[in-house]
Design a protein around this motif. Structure first.
Motif, PDB file in Angstrom:
ATOM      1  N   THR A   1       0.815  -1.216   0.000  1.00 47.27           N
ATOM      2  CA  THR A   1       0.000   0.000   0.000  1.00 47.27           C
ATOM      3  C   THR A   1       0.848   1.266   0.000  1.00 47.27           C
ATOM      4  O   THR A   1       0.374   2.319  -0.424  1.00 47.27           O
ATOM      5  N   SER A   2       2.100   1.178   0.454  1.00 48.10           N
ATOM      6  CA  SER A   2       2.953   2.371   0.482  1.00 48.10           C
ATOM      7  C   SER A   2       3.877   2.462  -0.723  1.00 48.10           C
ATOM      8  O   SER A   2       4.674   3.399  -0.824  1.00 48.10           O
ATOM      9  N   GLY A   3       3.782   1.485  -1.638  1.00 48.34           N
ATOM     10  CA  GLY A   3       4.575   1.555  -2.862  1.00 48.34           C
ATOM     11  C   GLY A   3       6.047   1.279  -2.664  1.00 48.34           C
ATOM     12  O   GLY A   3       6.891   1.782  -3.416  1.00 48.34           O
ATOM     13  N   LEU A   4       6.378   0.458  -1.667  1.00 48.38           N
ATOM     14  CA  LEU A   4       7.776   0.121  -1.395  1.00 48.38           C
ATOM     15  C   LEU A   4       8.110  -1.273  -1.892  1.00 48.38           C
ATOM     16  O   LEU A   4       7.257  -2.169  -1.893  1.00 48.38           O
ATOM     17  N   LEU A   5       9.352  -1.474  -2.292  1.00 49.66           N
ATOM     18  CA  LEU A   5       9.848  -2.811  -2.613  1.00 49.66           C
ATOM     19  C   LEU A   5      10.353  -3.418  -1.307  1.00 49.66           C
ATOM     20  O   LEU A   5      11.492  -3.192  -0.895  1.00 49.66           O
ATOM     21  N   ALA A   6       9.494  -4.194  -0.652  1.00 45.87           N
ATOM     22  CA  ALA A   6       9.820  -4.684   0.693  1.00 45.87           C
ATOM     23  C   ALA A   6      10.980  -5.658   0.672  1.00 45.87           C
ATOM     24  O   ALA A   6      11.845  -5.631   1.551  1.00 45.87           O
ATOM     25  N   GLY A   7      10.989  -6.559  -0.324  1.00 42.96           N
ATOM     26  CA  GLY A   7      12.029  -7.569  -0.347  1.00 42.96           C
ATOM     27  C   GLY A   7      12.052  -8.364   0.945  1.00 42.96           C
ATOM     28  O   GLY A   7      11.027  -8.816   1.435  1.00 42.96           O
ATOM     29  N   ARG A   8      13.236  -8.489   1.526  1.00 44.62           N
ATOM     30  CA  ARG A   8      13.404  -9.264   2.756  1.00 44.62           C
ATOM     31  C   ARG A   8      13.431  -8.390   4.007  1.00 44.62           C
ATOM     32  O   ARG A   8      13.873  -8.842   5.071  1.00 44.62           O
ATOM     33  N   THR A   9      12.942  -7.162   3.908  1.00 43.21           N
ATOM     34  CA  THR A   9      12.892  -6.278   5.069  1.00 43.21           C
ATOM     35  C   THR A   9      12.098  -6.929   6.194  1.00 43.21           C
ATOM     36  O   THR A   9      10.952  -7.344   5.987  1.00 43.21           O
ATOM     37  N   PRO A  10      12.676  -7.064   7.390  1.00 48.07           N
ATOM     38  CA  PRO A  10      11.924  -7.676   8.493  1.00 48.07           C
ATOM     39  C   PRO A  10      10.813  -6.751   8.988  1.00 48.07           C
ATOM     40  O   PRO A  10      10.896  -5.530   8.841  1.00 48.07           O
ATOM     41  N   GLY A  11       9.767  -7.347   9.547  1.00 42.51           N
ATOM     42  CA  GLY A  11       8.712  -6.580  10.184  1.00 42.51           C
ATOM     43  C   GLY A  11       7.652  -6.035   9.256  1.00 42.51           C
ATOM     44  O   GLY A  11       6.795  -5.258   9.689  1.00 42.51           O
ATOM     45  N   VAL A  12       7.676  -6.413   7.984  1.00 41.34           N
ATOM     46  CA  VAL A  12       6.629  -5.974   7.056  1.00 41.34           C
ATOM     47  C   VAL A  12       5.460  -6.942   7.184  1.00 41.34           C
ATOM     48  O   VAL A  12       5.568  -8.117   6.839  1.00 41.34           O
ATOM     49  N   GLY A  13       4.343  -6.444   7.695  1.00 38.95           N
ATOM     50  CA  GLY A  13       3.188  -7.299   7.934  1.00 38.95           C
ATOM     51  C   GLY A  13       2.026  -6.978   7.022  1.00 38.95           C
ATOM     52  O   GLY A  13       2.119  -6.134   6.122  1.00 38.95           O
ATOM     53  N   LEU A  14       0.920  -7.650   7.250  1.00 35.17           N
ATOM     54  CA  LEU A  14      -0.288  -7.417   6.475  1.00 35.17           C
ATOM     55  C   LEU A  14      -0.959  -6.126   6.912  1.00 35.17           C
ATOM     56  O   LEU A  14      -0.944  -5.772   8.089  1.00 35.17           O
ATOM     57  N   ASP A  15      -1.569  -5.433   5.942  1.00 35.52           N
ATOM     58  CA  ASP A  15      -2.390  -4.286   6.306  1.00 35.52           C
ATOM     59  C   ASP A  15      -3.801  -4.776   6.645  1.00 35.52           C
ATOM     60  O   ASP A  15      -4.048  -5.987   6.722  1.00 35.52           O
ATOM     61  N   GLU A  16      -4.736  -3.865   6.846  1.00 38.62           N
ATOM     62  CA  GLU A  16      -6.078  -4.259   7.274  1.00 38.62           C
ATOM     63  C   GLU A  16      -6.756  -5.148   6.237  1.00 38.62           C
ATOM     64  O   GLU A  16      -7.381  -6.164   6.583  1.00 38.62           O
ATOM     65  N   LEU A  17      -6.641  -4.786   4.966  1.00 40.38           N
ATOM     66  CA  LEU A  17      -7.234  -5.616   3.922  1.00 40.38           C
ATOM     67  C   LEU A  17      -6.532  -6.966   3.855  1.00 40.38           C
ATOM     68  O   LEU A  17      -7.177  -8.010   3.694  1.00 40.38           O
ATOM     69  N   GLY A  18      -5.210  -6.972   3.975  1.00 39.24           N
ATOM     70  CA  GLY A  18      -4.463  -8.223   3.935  1.00 39.24           C
ATOM     71  C   GLY A  18      -4.874  -9.167   5.048  1.00 39.24           C
ATOM     72  O   GLY A  18      -4.990 -10.385   4.837  1.00 39.24           O
ATOM     73  N   ALA A  19      -5.120  -8.623   6.238  1.00 43.23           N
ATOM     74  CA  ALA A  19      -5.572  -9.453   7.351  1.00 43.23           C
ATOM     75  C   ALA A  19      -6.951 -10.041   7.059  1.00 43.23           C
ATOM     76  O   ALA A  19      -7.221 -11.206   7.390  1.00 43.23           O
TER      77      ALA A  19
END
Length: 237
Positions: free
Chosen positions: A16-34
């Motif tokens: 949702t924030s337009g970032l390439l998360a890759g293997r960044t730790p701590g990236v979780g689901l947003d409300e829709l993802g949950a």
């Protein structure tokens, strides 16, 4: 050989924030993802699952948490080789910014030649994921029989590269494939060839439940589930 359900993790805060998360730790689901993850057990209710395998990243673990709660007997396994691509120095950067990088044209048009600075090649990403699937196919068949179904929860580029392999497509064509968050892609592996039963399906999956295979289908190596003779079926919107 087994049927593999490839589940992309639910929508994440990086999506949702337009970032390439890759293997960044701590990236979780947003409300829709949950909410997508919470709906997954119902979508899979008709399907017997021998095991669930997941990427080690948090967003994949969170996606499978409701399924694990609904099926406490379901074995869960972590598989490093289906973890997200190592984007190296690109990790955590905005996609809009990365679109200006010369390498992005290679990633989109000639991914087999793409090597992320400080990370891995896209060829290497596909090779490790395919190797993992081949080994898990053998293990699931050995432990649960050739008609077993199992699940892998992974990431968009990993799933697209596995679909390309199943279809016999060159990696340079894999950007033509799209899988939505929390969509299910089903591949039935046989001794003759893989069959793509679903691609990026976000709807009902009941028709993938085991059924009595007819003799003609079995004789020709066609998939035992779905009733579509191995044709690609588009996912729900």
């Amino acid at each position: 050989m087994p049927t593999l359900l490839l589940v992309r993790h639910g929508r994440s805060t990086a999506n949702t924030s337009g970032l390439l998360a890759g293997r960044t730790p701590g990236v979780g689901l947003d409300e829709l993802g949950a909410a997508q993850a919470a709906a997954l057990p119902g979508r899979l209710a008709a399907l017997p699952l021998a095991a669930a395998v997941h990427s080690p990243l948090e967003r994949c673990r969170q996606t499978l948490a409701p399924l694990a709660a609904a099926r406490p007997e379901l074995p869960l396994h972590t598989e490093e080789r289906i973890g997200e691509c190592d984007y190296g120095d690109w990790t955590g950067r905005k996609l809009a910014e990365l679109n200006e990088e010369p390498l992005m044209a290679t990633v989109q048009q000639h991914p087999s030649a793409a090597a992320f600075p400080g990370g891995e090649t896209m060829r290497g990403m596909q090779a490790r994921a395919v190797e993992a699937v081949r080994e898990w196919n053998e293990r699931i068949e050995r432990e649960h029989g050739p008609d077993a179904t199992y699940l892998m929860c992974s990431h968009g580029d990993i799933i697209k590269s596995l679909v390309a392999d199943a279809l016999g497509m060159h990696l340079d064509l894999f950007q033509r494939i799209h899988v939505e968050p929390c969509s299910v892609t089903a591949v039935r592996y046989t001794p003759l060839r893989p069959f793509l039963l679903r691609l990026g399906d976000t709807g009902d999956l009941t028709s993938l439940a085991p059924r009595e295979a007819d003799a003609a289908d079995s004789a020709h190596g066609a998939p035992r589930a779905g009733g579509d003779g191995g044709a690609v079926v588009g996912g729900g919107a």
